[in-house]
Design a protein around this motif. Structure first.
Motif, mmCIF file in Angstrom:
data_model
loop_
_atom_site.group_PDB
_atom_site.id
_atom_site.type_symbol
_atom_site.label_atom_id
_atom_site.label_comp_id
_atom_site.label_asym_id
_atom_site.label_seq_id
_atom_site.Cartn_x
_atom_site.Cartn_y
_atom_site.Cartn_z
ATOM 1 N N ASP A 42 0.856 -1.146 -0.211
ATOM 2 C CA ASP A 42 0.123 -0.056 -0.120
ATOM 3 C C ASP A 42 0.932 1.238 -0.155
ATOM 4 O O ASP A 42 1.584 1.414 0.980
ATOM 5 N N GLU A 43 1.048 2.032 -1.079
ATOM 6 C CA GLU A 43 1.745 3.135 -1.399
ATOM 7 C C GLU A 43 1.386 4.257 -0.220
ATOM 8 O O GLU A 43 2.160 5.173 0.216
ATOM 9 N N ASP A 44 0.267 4.252 -0.200
ATOM 10 C CA ASP A 44 -0.694 5.460 0.897
ATOM 11 C C ASP A 44 0.017 5.204 2.330
ATOM 12 O O ASP A 44 0.540 6.106 2.936
ATOM 13 N N ASN A 45 0.084 3.867 2.593
ATOM 14 C CA ASN A 45 0.673 3.606 4.115
ATOM 15 C C ASN A 45 2.102 4.119 4.232
ATOM 16 O O ASN A 45 2.706 4.465 5.175
ATOM 17 N N ARG A 46 2.937 3.578 3.097
ATOM 18 C CA ARG A 46 4.303 3.888 3.196
ATOM 19 C C ARG A 46 4.472 5.613 3.159
ATOM 20 O O ARG A 46 5.552 5.701 3.910
ATOM 21 N N LYS A 47 3.904 6.057 2.428
ATOM 22 C CA LYS A 47 3.891 7.545 2.308
ATOM 23 C C LYS A 47 3.650 8.170 3.536
ATOM 24 O O LYS A 47 4.344 9.036 4.008
ATOM 25 N N TRP A 48 2.666 7.588 4.158
ATOM 26 C CA TRP A 48 1.951 8.500 5.484
ATOM 27 C C TRP A 48 3.027 8.161 6.415
ATOM 28 O O TRP A 48 3.389 9.013 7.527
ATOM 29 N N MET A 49 3.565 7.015 6.582
ATOM 30 C CA MET A 49 4.679 6.657 7.670
ATOM 31 C C MET A 49 5.891 7.230 7.467
ATOM 32 O O MET A 49 6.436 7.873 8.621
ATOM 33 N N ARG A 50 6.435 7.564 6.343
ATOM 34 C CA ARG A 50 7.500 8.408 6.240
ATOM 35 C C ARG A 50 7.074 9.689 6.439
ATOM 36 O O ARG A 50 8.402 10.491 7.292
ATOM 37 N N GLU A 51 6.132 10.241 6.227
ATOM 38 C CA GLU A 51 6.010 11.780 6.498
ATOM 39 C C GLU A 51 5.713 12.052 7.960
ATOM 40 O O GLU A 51 6.077 13.064 8.404
ATOM 41 N N ASN A 52 5.392 11.101 8.738
ATOM 42 C CA ASN A 52 4.883 11.291 10.019
ATOM 43 C C ASN A 52 6.091 10.729 11.208
ATOM 44 O O ASN A 52 5.897 11.105 12.298
ATOM 45 N N LYS A 58 14.589 9.267 11.866
ATOM 46 C CA LYS A 58 14.681 8.967 10.363
ATOM 47 C C LYS A 58 16.202 8.721 10.224
ATOM 48 O O LYS A 58 17.258 9.205 10.836
ATOM 49 N N PRO A 59 16.605 7.462 9.537
ATOM 50 C CA PRO A 59 17.987 7.296 9.414
ATOM 51 C C PRO A 59 18.547 8.469 8.417
ATOM 52 O O PRO A 59 17.977 9.295 7.810
ATOM 53 N N GLN A 60 19.942 8.272 8.007
ATOM 54 C CA GLN A 60 20.706 9.123 7.112
ATOM 55 C C GLN A 60 20.132 9.422 5.665
ATOM 56 O O GLN A 60 20.024 10.512 5.208
ATOM 57 N N ASN A 61 19.558 8.380 5.347
ATOM 58 C CA ASN A 61 19.104 8.364 3.885
ATOM 59 C C ASN A 61 17.413 8.944 4.025
ATOM 60 O O ASN A 61 16.910 9.141 2.908
ATOM 61 N N GLY A 62 17.019 9.143 5.229
ATOM 62 C CA GLY A 62 15.719 9.762 5.301
ATOM 63 C C GLY A 62 14.592 8.918 4.940
ATOM 64 O O GLY A 62 13.454 9.220 5.115
ATOM 65 N N ILE A 63 14.653 7.594 5.022
ATOM 66 C CA ILE A 63 13.730 6.500 4.680
ATOM 67 C C ILE A 63 13.592 5.670 5.880
ATOM 68 O O ILE A 63 14.571 4.679 6.311
ATOM 69 N N PRO A 64 12.649 6.002 6.779
ATOM 70 C CA PRO A 64 12.629 4.894 7.951
ATOM 71 C C PRO A 64 12.098 3.572 7.785
ATOM 72 O O PRO A 64 11.324 3.327 6.813
ATOM 73 N N LEU A 65 12.759 2.577 8.415
ATOM 74 C CA LEU A 65 12.277 1.162 8.100
ATOM 75 C C LEU A 65 11.278 0.762 9.127
ATOM 76 O O LEU A 65 11.284 1.152 10.329
ATOM 77 N N PRO A 66 10.582 -0.282 8.672
ATOM 78 C CA PRO A 66 9.726 -0.867 9.750
ATOM 79 C C PRO A 66 10.249 -1.892 10.736
ATOM 80 O O PRO A 66 11.458 -2.126 10.419
ATOM 81 N N PRO A 67 9.486 -2.105 11.772
ATOM 82 C CA PRO A 67 8.464 -1.511 12.104
ATOM 83 C C PRO A 67 8.331 -0.259 12.783
ATOM 84 O O PRO A 67 9.368 0.167 13.555
ATOM 85 N N GLN A 68 7.352 0.533 12.546
ATOM 86 C CA GLN A 68 7.055 2.000 13.156
ATOM 87 C C GLN A 68 5.841 1.896 13.919
ATOM 88 O O GLN A 68 4.764 1.377 13.343
ATOM 89 N N ILE A 69 5.856 2.424 15.117
ATOM 90 C CA ILE A 69 4.606 2.407 15.949
ATOM 91 C C ILE A 69 3.799 3.871 16.029
ATOM 92 O O ILE A 69 4.741 4.732 16.423
ATOM 93 N N PHE A 70 2.580 3.980 15.957
ATOM 94 C CA PHE A 70 1.602 4.996 16.173
ATOM 95 C C PHE A 70 0.764 4.649 16.930
ATOM 96 O O PHE A 70 0.142 3.791 16.996
#
Length: 201
Positions: A42-52, A58-70
């Motif tokens: 789900d692209e929307d889930n991936r985008k929302w996670m990265r934005e929030n 976030k790591p140096q490359n700016g792309i957080p890896l799962p798992p992420q908890i909200f």
């Protein structure tokens, strides 16, 4: 409030899969309601996670890896934060949830609330000790004042001179006076004898 766990179900990383399984398994075991959000399909889930995910997480490359908890839209943390909270028995605080009765986190919270009461009792005991010290000090002052009064009362008696002469001295003075009278009588008798002799001649 719903806990959201962002995972990648088709991730090729064994480490990521293991972390995701540990988070999901813990939530299921403790009957904590959550939604599993797949970012792989789900692209929307991936985008929302990265934005929030906050920038510092976030790591140096700016792309957080799962798992992420909200918790709804509030960011709770990544796997490392989740693991630390679990070890410290503060997982419910980490998730922003109220701990259920009987959990270690509840007991820890109760113990924290009891500490101020113990501090107040200690403070009251300290005040009682202070009061007893003041009473002891007052009693000491009264004793000292009483002792001084006694000393002042006894001083005049000690200061009065003994005006009565010793008995021996009185007897000596009486004997001396008697001897003086006898000498005077003898002197008068001798004068009389001399006068009589002169008259006869």
């Amino acid at each position: 409030m719903v806990i959201k766990v962002f995972v990648a179900t088709s991730s090729g990383s064994t480490a990521i899969k293991k972390k995701q399984q540990e988070v999901v398994g813990f939530l299921e075991a403790n009957k904590i309601d959550f939604q599993q959000m797949d970012i792989a399909g789900d692209e929307d889930n991936r985008k929302w996670m990265r934005e929030n995910v906050p920038g510092e997480k976030k790591p140096q490359n700016g792309i957080p890896l799962p798992p992420q908890i909200f918790n709804e839209e509030r960011y709770c943390g990544d796997f490392e934060s989740f693991f630390s909270a679990k070890e410290e028995n503060i997982i419910y605080s980490f998730l922003g949830l109220a701990p259920p009765p009987g959990t270690k986190e509840t007991e820890k919270s109760d113990a924290t609330e009891e500490k101020p009461e113990a501090t107040e009792e200690k403070s009251e005991a300290t005040e009682d000790q202070s009061d007893s010290k003041d009473e002891h000090s007052d009693a000491t002052k009264e004793t000292e004042a009483h002792t001084e009064d006694k000393a002042e009362e006894g001083a005049p008696e000690e200061a009065q001179p003994d005006q009565t002469p010793p008995e021996g001295q009185q007897e000596g003075e009486e004997e001396h006076a008697a001897t003086g009278e006898e000498e005077e009588k003898q002197g008068e008798g001798e004068e009389k004898e001399e006068v009589e002799e002169q008259e006869e001649s």
